[in-house]
Motif scaffolding. Sequence first.
Motif, PDB file in Angstrom:
ATOM      1  N   GLN A  77       0.821  -1.202   0.000  1.00  0.00           N
ATOM      2  CA  GLN A  77       0.000   0.000   0.000  1.00  0.00           C
ATOM      3  C   GLN A  77       0.861   1.260   0.000  1.00  0.00           C
ATOM      4  OE1 GLN A  77      -3.161   0.128  -0.506  1.00  0.00           O
ATOM      5  NE2 GLN A  77      -3.490   2.320  -0.181  1.00  0.00           N
ATOM      6  N   THR A  78       2.003   1.195   0.682  1.00  0.00           N
ATOM      7  CA  THR A  78       2.902   2.357   0.702  1.00  0.00           C
ATOM      8  C   THR A  78       3.471   2.638  -0.685  1.00  0.00           C
ATOM      9  OG1 THR A  78       4.689   0.874   1.405  1.00  0.00           O
ATOM     10  CG2 THR A  78       3.540   2.137   3.127  1.00  0.00           C
ATOM     11  N   ASP A  79       3.693   1.586  -1.469  1.00  0.00           N
ATOM     12  CA  ASP A  79       4.168   1.770  -2.844  1.00  0.00           C
ATOM     13  C   ASP A  79       3.094   2.448  -3.689  1.00  0.00           C
ATOM     14  OD1 ASP A  79       6.592   0.408  -2.294  1.00  0.00           O
ATOM     15  OD2 ASP A  79       5.598  -1.518  -2.634  1.00  0.00           O
ATOM     16  N   TYR A  80       1.865   2.001  -3.505  1.00  0.00           N
ATOM     17  CA  TYR A  80       0.750   2.603  -4.240  1.00  0.00           C
ATOM     18  C   TYR A  80       0.623   4.085  -3.907  1.00  0.00           C
ATOM     19  CZ  TYR A  80      -4.142   3.669  -5.400  1.00  0.00           C
ATOM     20  OH  TYR A  80      -5.287   4.248  -5.870  1.00  0.00           O
ATOM     21  N   GLN A  81       0.726   4.425  -2.638  1.00  0.00           N
ATOM     22  CA  GLN A  81       0.642   5.826  -2.236  1.00  0.00           C
ATOM     23  C   GLN A  81       1.794   6.636  -2.829  1.00  0.00           C
ATOM     24  OE1 GLN A  81      -1.907   7.268  -0.726  1.00  0.00           O
ATOM     25  NE2 GLN A  81      -2.957   5.286  -0.637  1.00  0.00           N
ATOM     26  N   LYS A  82       2.964   6.020  -2.930  1.00  0.00           N
ATOM     27  CA  LYS A  82       4.106   6.703  -3.543  1.00  0.00           C
ATOM     28  C   LYS A  82       3.825   6.986  -5.010  1.00  0.00           C
ATOM     29  CE  LYS A  82       8.313   8.273  -4.091  1.00  0.00           C
ATOM     30  NZ  LYS A  82       8.736   9.568  -3.490  1.00  0.00           N
ATOM     31  N   TYR A  83       3.256   6.010  -5.720  1.00  0.00           N
ATOM     32  CA  TYR A  83       2.933   6.250  -7.127  1.00  0.00           C
ATOM     33  C   TYR A  83       1.943   7.402  -7.260  1.00  0.00           C
ATOM     34  CZ  TYR A  83       1.062   6.130 -11.735  1.00  0.00           C
ATOM     35  OH  TYR A  83       0.656   6.535 -12.985  1.00  0.00           O
ATOM     36  N   LEU A  84       0.917   7.410  -6.421  1.00  0.00           N
ATOM     37  CA  LEU A  84      -0.062   8.497  -6.483  1.00  0.00           C
ATOM     38  C   LEU A  84       0.616   9.850  -6.310  1.00  0.00           C
ATOM     39  CD1 LEU A  84      -3.070   7.086  -4.393  1.00  0.00           C
ATOM     40  CD2 LEU A  84      -2.775   7.094  -6.886  1.00  0.00           C
ATOM     41  N   ALA A  85       1.580   9.909  -5.406  1.00  0.00           N
ATOM     42  CA  ALA A  85       2.271  11.172  -5.138  1.00  0.00           C
ATOM     43  C   ALA A  85       3.112  11.616  -6.330  1.00  0.00           C
ATOM     44  CB  ALA A  85       3.143  11.038  -3.891  1.00  0.00           C
ATOM     45  N   VAL A  86       3.881  10.689  -6.916  1.00  0.00           N
ATOM     46  CA  VAL A  86       4.745  11.090  -8.032  1.00  0.00           C
ATOM     47  C   VAL A  86       3.915  11.398  -9.277  1.00  0.00           C
ATOM     48  CG1 VAL A  86       6.738   9.830  -7.140  1.00  0.00           C
ATOM     49  CG2 VAL A  86       5.217   8.695  -8.764  1.00  0.00           C
ATOM     50  N   ASN A  87       2.819  10.672  -9.459  1.00  0.00           N
ATOM     51  CA  ASN A  87       1.957  10.933 -10.608  1.00  0.00           C
ATOM     52  C   ASN A  87       1.272  12.293 -10.475  1.00  0.00           C
ATOM     53  OD1 ASN A  87       0.609   9.998 -13.105  1.00  0.00           O
ATOM     54  ND2 ASN A  87      -1.233  10.036 -11.834  1.00  0.00           N
ATOM     55  N   LYS A  88       0.776  12.587  -9.279  1.00  0.00           N
ATOM     56  CA  LYS A  88       0.135  13.884  -9.046  1.00  0.00           C
ATOM     57  C   LYS A  88       1.119  15.026  -9.262  1.00  0.00           C
ATOM     58  CE  LYS A  88      -2.461  16.556  -5.619  1.00  0.00           C
ATOM     59  NZ  LYS A  88      -3.059  16.556  -4.252  1.00  0.00           N
ATOM     60  N   ALA A  89       2.335  14.845  -8.779  1.00  0.00           N
ATOM     61  CA  ALA A  89       3.352  15.886  -8.942  1.00  0.00           C
ATOM     62  C   ALA A  89       3.667  16.120 -10.418  1.00  0.00           C
ATOM     63  CB  ALA A  89       4.619  15.497  -8.186  1.00  0.00           C
ATOM     64  N   ALA A  90       3.746  15.033 -11.182  1.00  0.00           N
ATOM     65  CA  ALA A  90       4.051  15.167 -12.611  1.00  0.00           C
ATOM     66  C   ALA A  90       2.927  15.883 -13.354  1.00  0.00           C
ATOM     67  CB  ALA A  90       4.296  13.786 -13.220  1.00  0.00           C
ATOM     68  N   TRP A  91       1.678  15.523 -13.056  1.00  0.00           N
ATOM     69  CA  TRP A  91       0.556  16.176 -13.737  1.00  0.00           C
ATOM     70  C   TRP A  91       0.386  17.626 -13.282  1.00  0.00           C
ATOM     71  CZ3 TRP A  91      -1.386  14.918 -18.137  1.00  0.00           C
ATOM     72  CH2 TRP A  91      -1.379  13.582 -18.555  1.00  0.00           C
ATOM     73  N   SER A  92       0.749  17.926 -12.049  1.00  0.00           N
ATOM     74  CA  SER A  92       0.712  19.321 -11.596  1.00  0.00           C
ATOM     75  C   SER A  92       1.706  20.158 -12.389  1.00  0.00           C
ATOM     76  CB  SER A  92       1.030  19.402 -10.098  1.00  0.00           C
ATOM     77  OG  SER A  92       0.000  18.811  -9.337  1.00  0.00           O
ATOM     78  N   ARG A  93       2.856  19.585 -12.670  1.00  0.00           N
ATOM     79  CA  ARG A  93       3.848  20.284 -13.490  1.00  0.00           C
ATOM     80  C   ARG A  93       3.357  20.432 -14.927  1.00  0.00           C
ATOM     81  NH1 ARG A  93       9.577  17.560 -12.784  1.00  0.00           N
ATOM     82  NH2 ARG A  93      10.155  19.394 -14.054  1.00  0.00           N
ATOM     83  N   PHE A  94       2.577  19.457 -15.395  1.00  0.00           N
ATOM     84  CA  PHE A  94       1.964  19.560 -16.723  1.00  0.00           C
ATOM     85  C   PHE A  94       0.983  20.726 -16.763  1.00  0.00           C
ATOM     86  CE2 PHE A  94      -1.691  18.580 -19.433  1.00  0.00           C
ATOM     87  CZ  PHE A  94      -1.082  18.417 -20.666  1.00  0.00           C
ATOM     88  N   GLU A  95       0.119  20.820 -15.753  1.00  0.00           N
ATOM     89  CA  GLU A  95      -0.860  21.904 -15.705  1.00  0.00           C
ATOM     90  C   GLU A  95      -0.172  23.268 -15.666  1.00  0.00           C
ATOM     91  OE1 GLU A  95      -3.537  21.299 -12.459  1.00  0.00           O
ATOM     92  OE2 GLU A  95      -4.225  19.351 -13.185  1.00  0.00           O
ATOM     93  N   ALA A  96       1.009  23.309 -15.047  1.00  0.00           N
ATOM     94  CA  ALA A  96       1.760  24.564 -14.953  1.00  0.00           C
ATOM     95  C   ALA A  96       2.576  24.852 -16.209  1.00  0.00           C
ATOM     96  CB  ALA A  96       2.687  24.515 -13.740  1.00  0.00           C
TER      97      ALA A  96
END
Length: 243
Positions: free
Chosen positions: A51-70
């Motif tokens: 589950q901790t790995d899954y949460q890590k993926y969510l974090a890195v994916n969100k960060a990448a898409w936030s940079r896309f939006e910016a």
Amino acid sequence: MKKGWLKILIASPKKYEYLLFDIDNTIMDFTAGEKTALFLTMEEFGISLAQTDYQKYLAVNKAAWSRFEAGELDSIDVQRVRFEDFAAHLGRDVAQATDMNARYVENLGEQAILFDGAAELLERLSRRYQLAIATNGLSLVQRARLAKAGILPLFRGVFISQEMRVPKPDKAYFELIFAFFGDEAREKYLMIGDSLSADIQGGINAGIDTCWYRPAGEALPADIAPTYTIDGYAELLALLLPG
């Protein structure tokens, strides 16, 4: 009475012609689809995720898409960066990131999980309004999911940021939609979605009304003001198909 209902009841009635719908976590359950696709992909690579790995993926994916939006990353960069970061977290060779992402994208395209009531909502609204999809995301994924869900015929247009080469919430993204419909009258458009940063801020940037869909009842930050806030599809129908 729910807060969303109150805002609808006191809102001035407006005559919209074009409804712009986000896909992910607005009409489709992206959270469930994303998790299924990620775990399936990792199994194919012989990786058992905690589950901790899954949460890590969510974090890195969100960060990448936030940079896309910016505007800091394009859609190709998003795919590379998120799986390079995730592979490093898993202790895997980052050279595997490209293959991991490719399989993940294919698996995600199979996850066309409509929320209960979404198809009926869209069908009813399509009798009165011109509907369009307005989504960030990858063309291969979004078009595959829309086709599999069987709802494509309900939409006049499908606007995917990767194809348009501009991210939502950029004003230019919405200007391309106005050009498609041949109608610059911003008062005729309503953007409906769950993301404050992409859907609501994007609509505000473009000068159109917005409807924040928040089924979990999140608190609205003080620095952004959607035209409407709803907690469910019934409230959207009450707003757009009154009587």
